[in-house]
Write a protein that holds these residues in place. Structure first.
Motif, mmCIF file in Angstrom:
data_model
loop_
_atom_site.group_PDB
_atom_site.id
_atom_site.type_symbol
_atom_site.label_atom_id
_atom_site.label_comp_id
_atom_site.label_asym_id
_atom_site.label_seq_id
_atom_site.Cartn_x
_atom_site.Cartn_y
_atom_site.Cartn_z
ATOM 1 N N PHE A 274 0.893 -1.223 0.055
ATOM 2 C CA PHE A 274 0.012 -0.015 -0.013
ATOM 3 C C PHE A 274 0.911 1.254 -0.004
ATOM 4 O O PHE A 274 0.776 2.091 -0.906
ATOM 5 N N TYR A 275 1.687 1.389 0.966
ATOM 6 C CA TYR A 275 2.305 2.806 1.059
ATOM 7 C C TYR A 275 3.648 3.065 0.115
ATOM 8 O O TYR A 275 3.826 4.136 -0.279
ATOM 9 N N GLU A 276 4.349 1.884 -0.239
ATOM 10 C CA GLU A 276 5.421 1.780 -1.048
ATOM 11 C C GLU A 276 4.998 1.788 -2.453
ATOM 12 O O GLU A 276 5.923 2.017 -3.406
ATOM 13 N N SER A 277 3.755 1.822 -2.888
ATOM 14 C CA SER A 277 3.379 1.629 -4.333
ATOM 15 C C SER A 277 2.190 2.618 -4.598
ATOM 16 O O SER A 277 2.262 3.326 -5.683
ATOM 17 N N MET A 278 1.269 2.845 -3.782
ATOM 18 C CA MET A 278 0.068 3.568 -3.893
ATOM 19 C C MET A 278 0.347 4.959 -4.250
ATOM 20 O O MET A 278 -0.573 5.195 -5.197
ATOM 21 N N PRO A 279 1.380 5.576 -3.520
ATOM 22 C CA PRO A 279 1.370 7.161 -3.991
ATOM 23 C C PRO A 279 1.769 7.245 -5.316
ATOM 24 O O PRO A 279 1.308 8.422 -5.865
ATOM 25 N N VAL A 280 2.305 6.479 -6.233
ATOM 26 C CA VAL A 280 2.632 6.659 -7.516
ATOM 27 C C VAL A 280 2.005 5.761 -8.395
ATOM 28 O O VAL A 280 2.053 5.558 -9.674
ATOM 29 N N GLU A 281 0.561 5.311 -7.952
ATOM 30 C CA GLU A 281 -0.395 4.481 -8.690
ATOM 31 C C GLU A 281 -1.776 5.177 -8.319
ATOM 32 O O GLU A 281 -2.458 4.191 -8.293
ATOM 33 N N PRO A 282 -1.984 6.083 -8.378
ATOM 34 C CA PRO A 282 -3.346 6.634 -8.135
ATOM 35 C C PRO A 282 -4.499 6.353 -9.234
ATOM 36 O O PRO A 282 -5.575 6.280 -8.846
ATOM 37 N N GLU A 283 -3.982 6.052 -10.390
ATOM 38 C CA GLU A 283 -4.894 5.678 -11.278
ATOM 39 C C GLU A 283 -5.593 4.221 -11.011
ATOM 40 O O GLU A 283 -6.594 3.543 -11.337
ATOM 41 N N LYS A 284 -4.640 3.326 -10.390
ATOM 42 C CA LYS A 284 -4.938 2.019 -10.002
ATOM 43 C C LYS A 284 -5.894 2.188 -8.778
ATOM 44 O O LYS A 284 -7.210 1.327 -8.751
ATOM 45 N N VAL A 285 -5.673 3.033 -7.872
ATOM 46 C CA VAL A 285 -6.604 3.246 -6.826
ATOM 47 C C VAL A 285 -7.800 3.854 -7.273
ATOM 48 O O VAL A 285 -8.981 3.275 -6.736
ATOM 49 N N LEU A 286 -7.845 4.686 -8.167
ATOM 50 C CA LEU A 286 -9.300 5.375 -8.879
ATOM 51 C C LEU A 286 -10.110 4.083 -9.269
ATOM 52 O O LEU A 286 -11.193 4.018 -9.499
ATOM 53 N N ALA A 287 -9.130 3.217 -10.149
ATOM 54 C CA ALA A 287 -9.829 2.243 -10.963
ATOM 55 C C ALA A 287 -10.611 1.278 -9.648
ATOM 56 O O ALA A 287 -11.734 0.786 -10.034
ATOM 57 N N ASP A 288 -9.762 1.016 -8.810
ATOM 58 C CA ASP A 288 -10.674 0.228 -7.718
ATOM 59 C C ASP A 288 -11.692 0.790 -7.221
ATOM 60 O O ASP A 288 -12.853 0.202 -6.953
ATOM 61 N N PHE A 289 -11.675 2.242 -6.817
ATOM 62 C CA PHE A 289 -13.101 2.619 -6.220
ATOM 63 C C PHE A 289 -14.239 2.925 -7.412
ATOM 64 O O PHE A 289 -15.438 2.435 -7.101
ATOM 65 N N ILE A 290 -13.785 3.162 -8.702
ATOM 66 C CA ILE A 290 -14.778 3.191 -9.449
ATOM 67 C C ILE A 290 -15.578 1.892 -9.873
ATOM 68 O O ILE A 290 -16.698 1.558 -9.904
ATOM 69 N N TYR A 291 -14.606 0.752 -9.710
ATOM 70 C CA TYR A 291 -15.007 -0.438 -9.915
ATOM 71 C C TYR A 291 -16.289 -0.881 -8.871
ATOM 72 O O TYR A 291 -17.047 -1.621 -8.929
ATOM 73 N N VAL A 292 -16.021 -0.311 -7.796
ATOM 74 C CA VAL A 292 -17.026 -0.445 -6.625
ATOM 75 C C VAL A 292 -18.038 0.429 -6.853
ATOM 76 O O VAL A 292 -19.413 0.102 -6.492
ATOM 77 N N PHE A 293 -18.017 1.759 -6.947
ATOM 78 C CA PHE A 293 -19.020 2.620 -7.011
ATOM 79 C C PHE A 293 -19.798 2.437 -8.215
ATOM 80 O O PHE A 293 -21.094 2.763 -8.296
ATOM 81 N N HIS A 294 -19.229 2.269 -9.438
ATOM 82 C CA HIS A 294 -19.824 2.054 -10.905
ATOM 83 C C HIS A 294 -19.394 0.956 -11.573
ATOM 84 O O HIS A 294 -18.640 1.174 -12.579
ATOM 85 N N PRO A 295 -19.569 -0.358 -10.894
ATOM 86 C CA PRO A 295 -19.050 -1.237 -11.553
ATOM 87 C C PRO A 295 -19.316 -1.572 -13.230
ATOM 88 O O PRO A 295 -18.492 -2.227 -13.953
ATOM 89 N N ASP A 296 -20.290 -1.082 -13.780
ATOM 90 C CA ASP A 296 -20.737 -1.045 -15.142
ATOM 91 C C ASP A 296 -19.545 -0.358 -15.973
ATOM 92 O O ASP A 296 -19.503 -0.658 -17.273
ATOM 93 N N ALA A 297 -18.979 0.780 -15.268
ATOM 94 C CA ALA A 297 -17.888 1.568 -15.980
ATOM 95 C C ALA A 297 -16.287 0.745 -16.264
ATOM 96 O O ALA A 297 -15.930 1.010 -17.327
ATOM 97 N N LEU A 298 -16.226 -0.457 -15.304
ATOM 98 C CA LEU A 298 -15.065 -1.024 -15.503
ATOM 99 C C LEU A 298 -15.453 -2.758 -15.160
ATOM 100 O O LEU A 298 -14.805 -3.190 -14.154
ATOM 101 N N PRO A 299 -16.251 -3.158 -15.956
ATOM 102 C CA PRO A 299 -16.640 -4.285 -15.697
ATOM 103 C C PRO A 299 -15.494 -5.662 -15.564
ATOM 104 O O PRO A 299 -15.605 -6.512 -14.837
ATOM 105 N N ASP A 300 -14.424 -5.343 -16.257
ATOM 106 C CA ASP A 300 -13.327 -6.467 -16.352
ATOM 107 C C ASP A 300 -12.184 -6.112 -15.451
ATOM 108 O O ASP A 300 -11.425 -6.695 -15.230
#
Length: 385
Positions: A349-375
């Protein structure tokens, strides 16, 4: 017809001359131009787009790095002149000279370390503080064979170890509580890394450019960040106009208090960019906030989702939350199984997440709006089973 051809040729020549006079490929970009006196490949020119805590100017072959608190322009500022090792250029008054590229550094936080990991230059990290939750195989190997040393913790640094390591620079977090006064006299440049104070995920990630500039990897840092930025904004655009925005809250009870982050924090921005509303969205604080249970319940009892990060050993589920505090079961997010969870024991989490915000964003979108990122396959966060 002949007159028209001559006119066309004249216009073409004028156009080419105009483009050449403007520096070739666009006045707003860096491709093919000089940057304030710096000759050569402009792909290595560092210009912050989102970060508010640093700025870079170029003059007479020197990169002038100015660092300030992103949240408080009145706070102490720091100035460094980055000079090539084979240069005898004069350093402006008020600037600390740093010969680049640096060959070794000490990192005081995982956020700082994340930049070195992303750039693939962990070999330059000769000292770190805590190794708790450190997943990176190369860093763990360096610690094991002695190429990287533990230097103690904030407020209790081992100056003898630091002096023995003799790094070119030490990254610090000067506005955190820590014993930095104790190492001010070690005669090693202390460079603030203030990514943790940036108010946006892209602003935090952009500090990789500072590390790239210092280590001779500015071109690589620019390229990496451009990819992060493009993917982040692409994902954000997918949910910019969603009709329904779920509500999300964050944090847990510890010692009688509920710890969360304010409405101006980069986490709150992540939630907004993922198409959700943070339960403290009207709060003006950017750092951590301490609340009582009643305040959280009043504002988040009917929230759809609950974000939790911890380092639980073993199985962590809804019954685990209930055993921690029976009142957790009163929240809609607990009842409807809407807990978004990250276990730091299992992911870097701490050693990678700060430079991978796009992956964190995708995780949240997948939860909030799963139809937007079904795969999508979750990287850091997943809905708790």
């Amino acid at each position: 017809m002949m007159i028209m051809k001559k006119l066309f040729c004249c216009l073409a020549i004028i156009s080419m001359l105009w483009v050449a006079s403007c520096g070739g490929s666009g006045s707003s970009g860096t491709g093919g131009r000089e940057a304030d006196g710096v000759q050569g490949d402009s792909a290595s020119v560092v210009t912050p787009r989102y970060a508010k805590g640093f700025n870079v100017r170029y003059k007479d072959g020197i990169a002038l790095l100015d660092i300030n608190d992103p949240e408080n322009k009145e706070a102490e500022q720091f100035h460094f002149a980055l000079v090539s090792k084979d240069s005898d250029a004069e350093v402006p008054e008020g600037y600390i000279k740093i010969q680049t590229p640096i060959g070794s550094a000490i990192c005081m936080t995982s956020l700082q370390l994340s930049n070195f990991i992303k750039l693939g230059i962990t070999d330059k990290v000769v000292g770190i503080t805590s190794t708790r939750h450190l997943h990176n195989e190369k860093m763990n190997a360096q610690l094991k064979d002695g190429r990287t040393h533990k230097i103690g913790i904030e407020g209790n640094f081992d100056n003898e170890v630091i002096m023995a390591i003799d790094p070119d620079i030490i990254f610090i977090s000067p506005f955190k509580r820590g014993g930095y006064d104790a190492i001010r006299n070690v005669d090693i440049p202390l460079i603030p890394h203030l990514g943790y104070k940036e108010l946006t995920p892209l602003g935090q990630a952009e500090w990789i450019k500072v590390v790239g500039l210092l280590t001779g990897k500015a071109t690589e840092a620019n390229e990496l960040f451009a990819g992060i930025e493009a993917r982040y904004n692409e994902l954000k655009a997918m949910v910019d106009t969603v009709a329904s925005r779920p509500e999300v809250f964050s944090g847990e009870m510890r010692g009688g208090n509920w710890y969360a982050v304010g409405g101006r924090s980069f986490l709150a921005q992540l939630f907004r960019d993922a198409g959700a509303d943070y339960f403290l969205k009207d709060n003006e604080e950017s750092g951590g906030v301490t609340l009582d249970y009643e305040t959280v319940y009043t504002n988040a009892a009917d929230a759809d989702y609950w974000r939790i990060v911890n380092s639980n050993e073993g199985v962590f589920d809804y019954s685990s939350l209930e055993s921690l505090d029976k009142r957790y079961t009163d929240f809609k997010a607990w009842k409807d199984h809407g807990v978004i969870y990250c276990n730091m024991r299992e992911v870097p989490f701490y050693e990678s997440m700060p430079v991978e915000p796009e992956k964190v964003l995708a995780d949240f979108i997948y939860v909030f709006h799963p139809d937007a990122l079904p795969d999508h396959k979750p990287v850091y966060y997943h809905l708790l089973k």
